[in-house]
Design an enzyme around this catalytic site. Structure first.
Site, short mmCIF file in Angstrom:
data_model
loop_
_atom_site.label_atom_id
_atom_site.label_comp_id
_atom_site.label_asym_id
_atom_site.label_seq_id
_atom_site.Cartn_x
_atom_site.Cartn_y
_atom_site.Cartn_z
N GLU A 54 -15.80 -0.11 -19.62
CA GLU A 54 -17.04 0.03 -18.87
C GLU A 54 -17.33 1.51 -18.67
O GLU A 54 -16.47 2.29 -18.32
CB GLU A 54 -16.84 -0.65 -17.52
CG GLU A 54 -18.01 -0.66 -16.62
CD GLU A 54 -17.61 -1.28 -15.28
OE1 GLU A 54 -18.45 -1.36 -14.42
OE2 GLU A 54 -16.42 -1.67 -15.12
N ARG B 295 -11.17 -0.89 -10.24
CA ARG B 295 -11.79 -0.08 -11.29
C ARG B 295 -11.15 -0.45 -12.62
O ARG B 295 -9.93 -0.67 -12.69
CB ARG B 295 -11.59 1.42 -11.03
CG ARG B 295 -12.55 2.01 -10.01
CD ARG B 295 -13.99 2.06 -10.54
NE ARG B 295 -14.96 2.55 -9.59
CZ ARG B 295 -15.70 1.80 -8.77
NH1 ARG B 295 -15.55 0.49 -8.75
NH2 ARG B 295 -16.58 2.35 -7.96
N ASP C 125 0.86 -1.19 0.00
CA ASP C 125 0.00 0.00 0.00
C ASP C 125 0.90 1.24 0.00
O ASP C 125 1.73 1.42 0.89
CB ASP C 125 -0.92 0.01 1.22
CG ASP C 125 -2.06 1.01 1.05
OD1 ASP C 125 -3.22 0.59 1.00
OD2 ASP C 125 -1.76 2.24 0.96
N THR D 180 -10.88 -6.26 -9.14
CA THR D 180 -12.24 -5.91 -8.70
C THR D 180 -12.29 -4.42 -8.36
O THR D 180 -13.27 -3.96 -7.78
CB THR D 180 -12.66 -6.70 -7.44
OG1 THR D 180 -11.70 -6.46 -6.41
CG2 THR D 180 -12.76 -8.19 -7.71
N HIS E 64 -19.18 -6.31 -13.05
CA HIS E 64 -19.09 -5.34 -11.96
C HIS E 64 -20.11 -5.66 -10.85
O HIS E 64 -20.95 -4.83 -10.48
CB HIS E 64 -19.32 -3.91 -12.50
CG HIS E 64 -18.77 -2.85 -11.59
ND1 HIS E 64 -18.26 -1.66 -12.05
CD2 HIS E 64 -18.66 -2.78 -10.25
CE1 HIS E 64 -17.86 -0.90 -11.03
NE2 HIS E 64 -18.10 -1.58 -9.92
N ILE E 65 -19.98 -6.89 -10.35
CA ILE E 65 -20.91 -7.33 -9.31
C ILE E 65 -20.21 -7.75 -8.03
O ILE E 65 -20.84 -8.25 -7.11
CB ILE E 65 -21.78 -8.53 -9.79
CG1 ILE E 65 -20.89 -9.61 -10.41
CG2 ILE E 65 -22.86 -8.07 -10.76
CD1 ILE E 65 -21.55 -10.96 -10.55
N ASP F 9 -13.60 -8.13 -12.81
CA ASP F 9 -15.00 -7.77 -12.50
C ASP F 9 -15.34 -6.42 -13.13
O ASP F 9 -16.50 -6.08 -13.29
CB ASP F 9 -15.19 -7.71 -10.98
CG ASP F 9 -16.61 -7.36 -10.60
OD1 ASP F 9 -17.54 -8.01 -11.11
OD2 ASP F 9 -16.81 -6.41 -9.80
N1 LIG Z 1 -16.12 -4.26 -8.10
C1 LIG Z 1 -16.90 -3.76 -7.17
O1 LIG Z 1 -18.09 -4.01 -7.14
C2 LIG Z 1 -16.31 -2.86 -6.12
C3 LIG Z 1 -16.95 -2.75 -4.87
C4 LIG Z 1 -16.38 -1.94 -3.91
C5 LIG Z 1 -15.21 -1.24 -4.18
N2 LIG Z 1 -14.63 -1.37 -5.40
C6 LIG Z 1 -13.39 -0.67 -5.70
O2 LIG Z 1 -12.41 -1.05 -4.79
C7 LIG Z 1 -11.61 0.11 -4.49
C8 LIG Z 1 -10.98 -0.07 -3.15
O3 LIG Z 1 -11.95 0.10 -2.15
P1 LIG Z 1 -11.53 0.27 -0.64
O4 LIG Z 1 -12.77 0.54 0.13
O5 LIG Z 1 -10.65 -0.86 -0.23
O6 LIG Z 1 -10.67 1.60 -0.74
P2 LIG Z 1 -9.66 2.13 0.35
O7 LIG Z 1 -9.49 3.56 0.09
O8 LIG Z 1 -10.07 1.67 1.71
O9 LIG Z 1 -8.31 1.34 -0.01
C9 LIG Z 1 -7.56 1.62 -1.14
C10 LIG Z 1 -6.11 1.53 -0.72
O10 LIG Z 1 -5.30 1.59 -1.88
C11 LIG Z 1 -4.13 2.32 -1.54
N3 LIG Z 1 -3.55 2.79 -2.80
C12 LIG Z 1 -4.06 3.72 -3.65
N4 LIG Z 1 -3.28 3.84 -4.73
C13 LIG Z 1 -2.26 2.95 -4.56
C14 LIG Z 1 -1.15 2.59 -5.36
N5 LIG Z 1 -0.90 3.15 -6.54
N6 LIG Z 1 -0.32 1.63 -4.89
C15 LIG Z 1 -0.55 1.04 -3.69
N7 LIG Z 1 -1.58 1.36 -2.89
C16 LIG Z 1 -2.44 2.29 -3.33
C17 LIG Z 1 -4.61 3.41 -0.61
O11 LIG Z 1 -3.58 3.89 0.21
C18 LIG Z 1 -5.68 2.69 0.18
O12 LIG Z 1 -5.19 2.17 1.41
C19 LIG Z 1 -12.66 1.25 -4.54
O13 LIG Z 1 -12.11 2.49 -4.77
C20 LIG Z 1 -13.56 0.84 -5.66
O14 LIG Z 1 -13.05 1.41 -6.83
C21 LIG Z 1 -15.16 -2.15 -6.37
O1 LIG Z 2 -17.79 1.18 -5.75
C1 LIG Z 2 -18.70 0.39 -5.57
O2 LIG Z 2 -19.43 0.37 -4.55
C2 LIG Z 2 -18.92 -0.67 -6.60
O3 LIG Z 2 -18.00 -0.55 -7.62
C3 LIG Z 2 -20.32 -0.71 -7.13
O4 LIG Z 2 -20.58 0.47 -7.79
P1 LIG Z 2 -22.08 0.84 -8.22
O5 LIG Z 2 -22.88 0.96 -6.96
O6 LIG Z 2 -21.88 2.15 -8.88
O7 LIG Z 2 -22.57 -0.24 -9.08
#
Ligand SMILES: NC(=O)c1ccc[n+]([C@@H]2O[C@H](COP(=O)([O-])OP(=O)(O)OC[C@H]3O[C@@H](n4cnc5c(N)ncnc54)[C@H](O)[C@@H]3O)[C@@H](O)[C@H]2O)c1
Ligand SMILES: O=C(O)[C@H](O)COP(=O)(O)O
Length: 313
Positions: free
Chosen positions: A258, A229, A171, A227, A288-289, A253
């Protein structure tokens, strides 16, 4: 407070609890943006997933009455956080809601890739009984590298602890984050050791994070899970690396092409690299689920209710 929902709430708790607490809630979950903008000035709060970008135009339309934007979900890349801050608008999100399902989906994708579950399923359905080419690889002997050790990274590490694999996490913005589930690692250490790489970083500052140069710094061919972005990965360069077996398989995912209107695009007209992902038997693709589960919806509703009421009561 007067609160407007711009997306359909997938669980009733937030609306019911806000109303029970004396707030009023209006739902505009299917109106076009142009119809909604003129209404916003009479609201104290906006609740939405990602149907609209919360940009300057929208925040200006809302004007001085707006106190908060509650993102039902996690990613805030469609929200102009800096401008919201400038205006004194608080932005909430609810990773507490979906972190468990994202972690389960991530581990599920790893198991699918390592054991060829998608391909084997498709083959059996097609009347083929292929065994030796579908021989699996055990997770327990591998090193899994998590990139980003926030909510999703940490939950994934916990879920992996039962599999006996080595888990390392890198991280960039955290310090002293190693714990009983993952060993803290520099990016260089992770690139030297990982067999499976799972991305859990946010989009801001990370467009094209996975590119050919980054991939080539890995000591061994590896499996990639995304999973986070779609735009974090350069798909054309990922595909190039898959063709040369620098990447053994990819579970996505989310994908670069997208958009919020993805459902309206014709997948057959998307560029060549996307067609490669669709054809390849070394990919696992989901729409994206990862963050979508019935439990997550209730979690989002309860988390946002807590955050809104803690801040404004
Ligand atoms: N596919 C889905 O349905 C879904 C669902 C929820 C979240 N997400 C994605 O997951 C991402 C992460 O969510 P989260 O709640 O864990 O976020 P978060 O902010 O808690 O964690 C992200 C971490 O990544 C670290 N980071 C950022 N850029 C970095 C890099 N270049 N190298 C190393 N570390 C880096 C940050 O310091 C942070 O600790 C969200 O931003 C969202 O885009 C996707
Ligand atoms: O960031 C999120 O919570 C997930 O990627 C889901 O995104 P959405 O609610 O826009 O589908």
């Amino acid at each position: 407070m007067k609160i407007i929902f711009l997306d359909k709430a997938a669980h009733p708790f937030l609306q019911e609890a806000l109303e029970a607490a004396g707030h009023s809630v209006d739902i505009y979950s299917s109106c076009a943006r142009a119809q909604v903008l003129p209404l916003l000035a009479e609201y104290d709060g906006i609740v939405l997933r990602s149907r609209f970008n919360v940009d300057r135009e929208l925040l200006d339309a809302a004007g001085p009455r707006l106190r908060f934007v509650a993102r039902w979900g996690v990613g805030t890349d469609h929200i102009d956080l800096e401008y919201a801050r400038e205006l004194g608008v608080t932005v909430f999100n609810s990773p507490e809601g979906s972190k468990h399902t994202v972690a389960e989906h991530t581990v599920g994708m790893m198991l699918m890739l390592l054991n060829h579950l998608g391909r084997a399923d498709r083959e059996v359905r097609a009347g083929k009984w292929v065994r030796s080419q579908n021989t699996g690889t055990e997770l327990q002997y591998l090193t899994v590298g998590l990139i980003g050790y926030g909510n999703m990274g940490q939950m994934t590490a916990r879920r992996l602890s039962g599999f006996g694999c080595r888990v390392i996490a890198h991280d960039k913005f955290r310090q002293n984050y190693g714990d009983q589930y993952a060993t803290q690692a520099s990016l260089e250490e992770l690139q030297a050791e990982a067999d499976v790489v799972s991305l859990h970083i946010f989009l801001e500052g990370n467009h094209n994070y996975v590119n050919r140069e980054w991939i080539d710094r890995f000591a061994k061919p590896f499996y990639l899970i995304n999973t986070a972005r779609g735009q974090v990965v350069n798909t054309a360069e990922l595909v190039g690396a898959m063709e040369q077996h620098r990447i053994l398989g990819a579970a996505l995912d989310v994908n670069e092409y997208e958009e919020q209107s993805f459902v309206k695009l014709n997948p057959d007209e998307l560029p060549g690299p996307y067609q490669y992902l669709r054809r390849s038997d070394r990919t696992v693709l989901t729409p994206h689920i990862a963050g979508w589960s019935y439990e997550a919806e209730e979690g989002h509703a309860r988390t946002l209710y807590r955050k809104i009421t803690e801040a404004f009561v």
